[in-house]
Design a protein around this motif. Structure first.
Motif, short mmCIF file in Angstrom:
data_model
loop_
_atom_site.label_atom_id
_atom_site.label_comp_id
_atom_site.label_asym_id
_atom_site.label_seq_id
_atom_site.Cartn_x
_atom_site.Cartn_y
_atom_site.Cartn_z
N SER A 297 41.67 34.04 27.93
CA SER A 297 40.80 35.24 26.70
C SER A 297 39.36 34.80 27.97
CB SER A 297 41.46 35.72 25.67
OG SER A 297 43.02 35.77 25.66
N LEU A 298 39.49 33.99 27.48
CA LEU A 298 38.06 33.48 27.97
C LEU A 298 37.20 33.58 28.45
CD1 LEU A 298 36.36 31.79 25.72
CD2 LEU A 298 36.18 29.71 26.83
N ARG A 299 37.80 33.63 29.71
CA ARG A 299 37.44 33.92 30.65
C ARG A 299 37.16 35.31 31.08
NH1 ARG A 299 41.26 29.39 33.77
NH2 ARG A 299 39.92 27.57 33.79
N ILE A 300 38.20 36.09 30.32
CA ILE A 300 37.54 37.39 30.71
C ILE A 300 37.32 38.19 29.55
CG2 ILE A 300 39.25 40.33 29.82
CD1 ILE A 300 42.08 38.29 30.59
N GLU A 301 36.53 36.98 29.01
CA GLU A 301 35.90 38.03 27.90
C GLU A 301 34.22 37.73 28.55
OE1 GLU A 301 33.44 36.67 23.48
OE2 GLU A 301 35.51 35.64 24.35
N LEU B 260 34.57 35.82 34.08
CA LEU B 260 35.24 34.57 34.54
C LEU B 260 35.92 35.05 35.92
CD1 LEU B 260 33.70 31.88 32.47
CD2 LEU B 260 32.82 33.01 34.27
N TRP B 261 35.72 36.14 37.05
CA TRP B 261 37.33 36.51 37.48
C TRP B 261 37.93 35.66 38.42
CZ3 TRP B 261 38.75 40.04 34.08
CH2 TRP B 261 37.93 40.70 33.97
N LEU B 262 36.94 35.07 39.30
CA LEU B 262 37.24 33.92 39.95
C LEU B 262 38.04 33.37 39.98
CD1 LEU B 262 36.29 32.91 43.23
CD2 LEU B 262 36.91 30.85 41.34
N ASP B 263 38.07 32.16 38.52
CA ASP B 263 38.33 31.83 37.60
C ASP B 263 39.63 31.46 36.98
OD1 ASP B 263 34.86 30.81 37.92
OD2 ASP B 263 35.60 29.19 36.56
N ALA B 264 39.83 33.06 36.17
CA ALA B 264 40.33 33.43 35.68
C ALA B 264 41.93 33.46 37.14
CB ALA B 264 40.54 34.37 35.46
N LEU C 95 50.66 30.90 34.39
CA LEU C 95 50.84 32.35 33.79
C LEU C 95 51.46 33.02 34.42
CD1 LEU C 95 46.58 32.30 33.02
CD2 LEU C 95 48.64 31.54 31.57
N THR C 96 52.39 33.02 35.64
CA THR C 96 52.87 34.23 35.97
C THR C 96 53.40 33.14 36.77
OG1 THR C 96 52.77 36.84 36.75
CG2 THR C 96 50.94 35.46 37.32
N ASP C 97 54.76 34.89 37.03
CA ASP C 97 55.11 34.69 38.17
C ASP C 97 55.85 35.81 39.48
OD1 ASP C 97 56.69 35.90 36.44
OD2 ASP C 97 59.03 33.70 36.13
N ASP C 98 54.77 36.76 38.56
CA ASP C 98 55.40 38.06 39.33
C ASP C 98 54.80 38.18 40.55
OD1 ASP C 98 54.94 40.49 39.74
OD2 ASP C 98 54.46 41.90 38.04
N PRO C 99 55.57 37.79 41.38
CA PRO C 99 55.36 37.52 43.23
C PRO C 99 54.43 38.80 43.35
CG PRO C 99 56.88 38.89 42.41
CD PRO C 99 56.59 38.24 41.71
N ARG C 100 53.88 39.94 42.69
CA ARG C 100 52.74 41.13 43.24
C ARG C 100 51.32 40.40 42.59
NH1 ARG C 100 54.96 45.80 39.90
NH2 ARG C 100 54.22 44.36 38.79
N LEU C 101 51.49 40.00 41.53
CA LEU C 101 50.10 39.70 41.26
C LEU C 101 49.67 37.31 42.14
CD1 LEU C 101 50.53 40.21 37.61
CD2 LEU C 101 49.01 41.13 39.14
N VAL D 169 43.81 40.02 36.92
CA VAL D 169 43.74 39.04 35.88
C VAL D 169 44.06 39.52 34.65
CG1 VAL D 169 42.17 38.38 34.34
CG2 VAL D 169 42.52 37.40 37.00
N GLU D 170 43.68 40.98 34.98
CA GLU D 170 43.91 41.87 33.34
C GLU D 170 45.28 42.41 33.53
OE1 GLU D 170 40.63 44.60 33.79
OE2 GLU D 170 39.37 43.69 32.46
N SER D 171 45.52 42.28 34.33
CA SER D 171 47.30 42.47 34.33
C SER D 171 47.98 41.27 33.23
CB SER D 171 48.11 42.65 35.13
OG SER D 171 49.38 43.50 35.16
N VAL D 172 47.40 40.37 34.33
CA VAL D 172 48.42 39.73 32.85
C VAL D 172 48.15 39.29 31.73
CG1 VAL D 172 48.10 36.65 33.02
CG2 VAL D 172 48.92 37.88 35.07
N HIS D 173 46.45 39.34 31.63
CA HIS D 173 46.44 39.65 30.00
C HIS D 173 47.24 40.55 29.28
CE1 HIS D 173 44.08 37.85 26.81
NE2 HIS D 173 42.87 39.36 26.31
N ARG D 174 46.91 41.76 29.64
CA ARG D 174 47.76 42.59 28.91
C ARG D 174 49.09 41.99 28.86
NH1 ARG D 174 45.29 46.21 32.54
NH2 ARG D 174 46.74 45.94 33.89
N MET D 175 49.86 41.67 29.66
CA MET D 175 51.05 41.20 29.56
C MET D 175 51.66 40.24 28.60
SD MET D 175 53.53 41.13 33.09
CE MET D 175 52.15 39.95 34.39
#
Length: 819
Positions: free
Chosen positions: A700-704, A707-711, A718-724, A741-747
């Motif tokens: 959340s802090l990185r999105i705010e 910091l897209w690369l760090d995130a 944070l996820t096991d979604d192979p697409r991501l 990153v925003e996709s994981v955050h929305r989930m």
């Protein structure tokens, strides 16, 4: 006396391979070759070795056996060598019977077309067709080998080897001086010998028996050369002893042309001293004449006993003051041109200032010192400048003049790039007070900017406010205005307010580079590179970091180059290009092994990251723990290195947790979002039960803060979604990273945040709680977090409701237990 072979040498010949090849080539291409050089440089040994390699007959004559010119023709010749047989005639030590030797050689060359002549001396014979082969100083490895050979032992200890190499360099690679120094090895350590070279003519006095008197001590060798000079050349020689680091024709005239030595005598005198191997000439757009340091020290010793010594040194100080005054206008419009004018005279300027400071009235020495801080700030010799400026200030410690303010401001400026430990801020504050009192607005503005810079590490909010004041009050474009703009950009970048940081940094770079202010421009470019890196534009980050290195490179100043190189290496490590990162850092690593390495913030951390990326966590920890300042960024990498070593033992897990917690504490206090996110990630490794909560807080802090690369680098946790997870982060564009990153955050958002308890708090609310628990007021929290007072009040009301507390006291007690 003549001989058919070179003299027998009682010690072995060491090194000089390339020199012997060059001398052999000269002999193959000319009938007369003169090996010229100062006393003790090894002319005789080189000539003897070349003669031994000559394939035909050799006739050797040592002219030091006579001082009578009439005897020379009898000694020179090819008597006993059949006509039409190639012969090498060697005339050793021609300098004291130069004209007679030249006449004799000319006669040989005319009468014996099969003869080649090799002469040695401290100056050429001056004959047509003569090839003058100047003996160079010993190369460092040969000098070290000669020292070991004459000492009769090998030096295995790293400290001893360094001392021997330094001693050889200080002795100008002169073989006689090195041999005399090595002779003390049975009595003194290499370090003691090196220290003794401060007075080399007293130390180097124990030569071997069986050699000419002029070669038994260094002073005797120099006295022999000095005794061969005519009176005008002796006067010029000793007056040149006031110079350090060489002299131009103009400076020589300014300082040396007075009394019996007029302007017209200077150029012929310089040429004569070059011919006699007491000067070397570097011919260029502005030719420069240099003495080997051993020769210069002898000239200075002769000057010290001469009646004109005081006038020579005063004229030298005046010439240096005139030089700096003429160059001063360039400081504000073209620092590259200023450096080009001033840097060649650096040694002269330092020596002149030191002389001025020892005078009964030190004001002229203080004035010269006050004109030089940019030389020490940019030139890689900062410690030297700090010593000089401190001395200048201490000669009048209670002074409240504008000159004292300039000296104090200069001290703060030099301290900035030389591990200040708070000196820069304290001194700048004193300078600001005195400059304001004295009405020197220009010095006050620079002092205030240095105050802001000194505050950066202790109080970023105060640093920002001070920098804004400097920028708003600066009159027109100039270094102070652009420096304040750059500092504001750096503060915003450190707090990951990149939308505000980038325009400020770009504007500063444009102004700074236009005036040749390379140091701050390079640092601003490095900060821009970090912004591009963490916000997800890795190619732009690499371009900017490489530009930062190139902008700093002409300074030959390792603080700026090292800082930029550290950022470039970090970019390469992030891209998975560890070989490229190591290539960038290797010169810096070698530099850090020096006895007194320069201050380069972040360099140890970059080297630690490299070792970590190469799978060497132990090496990483070794470098990281060498940093003298425990920054939160370094603590995060230390935690990562400890984790890479394995968490099998409780002790290791405790170390990881402690480093991560300390990093998080410092980063929260300084409001460094990027580092807070990294520390939260490491805390998650140390606290498995809270790992998911901590990692999503970091996300959340990185999105705010964009910091897209760090995130994106944290997504595998944070996820096991192979697409991501199939995204190649180093090559992905900013948009692709942001979408993943925003996709994981929305989930995570769809799962919902609890309505109460600590897990219900947003990252912003947690930051407010942290500062409130430390006792900060609402206005202070707002200032620290860039929030309005109303926003802080709203956050606190939400926190009270979620945690079930009624006031700040209850919140502080609860926070201490949880945080």
């Amino acid at each position: 006396m003549g001989s058919d072979r070179p003299p027998v040498q009682l010690t072995g010949f060491v090194g000089r391979g390339p020199e012997l090849e060059a001398l052999a080539a000269a002999l193959a291409g000319a009938r007369l070759v003169t090996v010229a050089g100062p006393g003790g440089c090894g002319k005789t040994r080189l000539a003897a070795e070349a003669a031994r390699r000559w394939e035909h007959a050799v006739r050797w004559t040592d002219l030091s056996a006579t001082t009578d010119p009439l005897v020379v023709p009898e000694l020179v010749g090819a008597a006993g060598i059949p006509p039409d047989e190639p012969v090498l005639i060697v005339l050793d030590n021609c300098e004291h019977v130069l004209e007679a030797a030249a006449d004799a050689v000319l006669d040989v060359l005319r009468t014996r077309p099969d003869a080649t002549v090799l002469a040695t001396g401290r100056e050429p014979l001056g004959l047509p067709g003569e090839t003058v082969w100047r003996v160079p100083s010993l190369r460092p490895d040969d000098a070290f080998g000669l020292f070991e050979a004459r000492a009769g032992r090998r030096f295995e200890d790293a400290g001893a080897r360094r001392a021997v190499r330094t001693a050889c360099a200080r002795l100008d690679g002169i073989p006689l001086a090195i041999e005399l120094a090595a002779a003390w090895s049975g009595t003194l350590s290499p370090e003691e010998i090196l220290h003794g070279l401060d007075d080399r003519f007293d130390l180097l006095v124990r030569g071997p028996r069986g050699v000419p008197a002029r070669q038994q001590t260094l002073a005797a060798s120099m006295a022999w050369s000095h005794g061969l000079l005519d009176e005008p050349d002796r006067i010029l020689f000793r007056r040149l002893g006031a110079f350090h680091g060489g002299v131009t024709l103009d400076m020589a005239r300014r300082v040396c042309a007075f009394g019996v030595l007029g302007d017209a005598a200077i150029l012929p005198g310089l040429r004569s001293l070059v011919d006699k191997s007491l000067l070397t000439a570097e011919v260029g757009e502005t030719s420069r004449y240099r003495m080997l340091e051993t020769v210069r020290q002898y000239a200075a010793a002769v000057l010290a006993d001469a009646p004109d010594a005081a006038e020579v040194r005063d004229r030298h100080l005046s010439a240096c003051l005139d030089l700096t005054a003429a160059a001063a206008p360039l400081l504000d419009r073209d620092k590259d041109a200023w450096r080009a004018a001033i840097t060649p005279e650096r040694e002269n300027l330092r020596a002149a200032a030191e002389h001025g400071l020892t005078s009964d009235d030190p004001s002229r020495g203080r004035e010269l010192a006050a004109r030089l801080p940019w030389l020490w700030h940019l030139g890689g010799r900062g410690p030297e400048g700090l010593v000089l400026l401190r001395r200048a200030i201490e000669t009048r410690p209670d002074d409240r003049s504008a000159l004292q303010a300039r000296l104090l401001t200069g001290l703060a400026l030099v301290a900035d790039t030389n591990h200040p430990r708070g000196l820069d801020y304290d001194v700048a504050e004193a300078a600001l007070e005195i400059a304001t009192e004295a009405g020197d607005a220009e010095t006050a503005a620079l002092a205030r900017l240095l105050c802001a810079l000194g505050l950066l590490g202790r109080d970023p909010d105060a640093a920002r406010a001070t920098a804004e004041h400097v920028r708003n009050s600066a009159s027109g474009a100039g270094f102070v205005a652009d420096g304040a703009t750059a500092l504001l950009g750096m503060i915003h970048q450190l707090r990951d307010r990149h939308d505000e940081a980038v325009p400020l940094l770009r504007a500063a770079v444009a102004g700074l580079t236009g005036r040749g202010d390379r140091g701050v421009a390079s640092t601003a470019l490095a900060f821009l590179a970090e912004s591009a890196l963490h916000t997800g534009d890795l190619p732009e980050a690499r371009r900017l970091a490489a530009e930062a290195v190139e902008v700093a490179r002409p300074l030959a100043e390792q603080h700026r180059i090292g800082l930029a190189a550290s950022v470039l290496a970090t970019v390469e490590i992030t891209a998975g290009r560890t070989d490229a990162a190591r290539a960038v850092l290797e010169p810096m690593i070698r530099m850090l092994e020096e006895a007194r390495p320069p201050f380069v913030p972040g360099l140890h951390r970059a080297i630690g990251r490299l070792h970590l990326a190469e799978g060497d966590p132990e090496g990483a920890l070794a470098w990281l723990t060498r940093e003298t300042v425990a920054t939160p960024q370094t603590l995060v990498v230390i935690a990562a290195a400890q984790r890479a070593l394995g968490e099998a033992s409780c002790a290791r897990a405790t170390e990881i947790a402690r480093a991560a917690a300390r990093a998080l504490e410092i980063a929260r206090a300084a409001n460094l979002p990027r580092t807070i996110g990294d520390a939260l990630d490491e805390s998650a490794h140390a606290s498995p039960s809270r790992a998911e909560e901590l990692r999503h807080e970091a996300l959340s802090l990185r999105i705010e803060h964009g910091l897209w690369l760090d995130a994106a680098l944290a997504l595998p946790h944070l996820t096991d979604d192979p697409r991501l997870l199939k995204i190649d982060v180093p090559t992905a564009g900013r948009t692709e990273l942001r979408e993943a990153v925003e996709s994981v955050h929305r989930m995570r958002g769809r799962r919902g945040r609890p309505s109460s308890g600590w897990a219900s708090l947003t990252p912003a609310e947690l930051s407010v709680v942290q500062l409130a628990a430390e006792g900060l007021s609402n206005p202070e929290i707002g200032e620290r977090l860039f929030m309005s007072r109303g926003t802080v009040k709203t956050h606190l009301s939400h926190v009270y409701a979620k945690l079930g507390v009624a006031n700040r006291t209850e919140l502080a007690a609860l926070a201490r237990d949880h945080l």
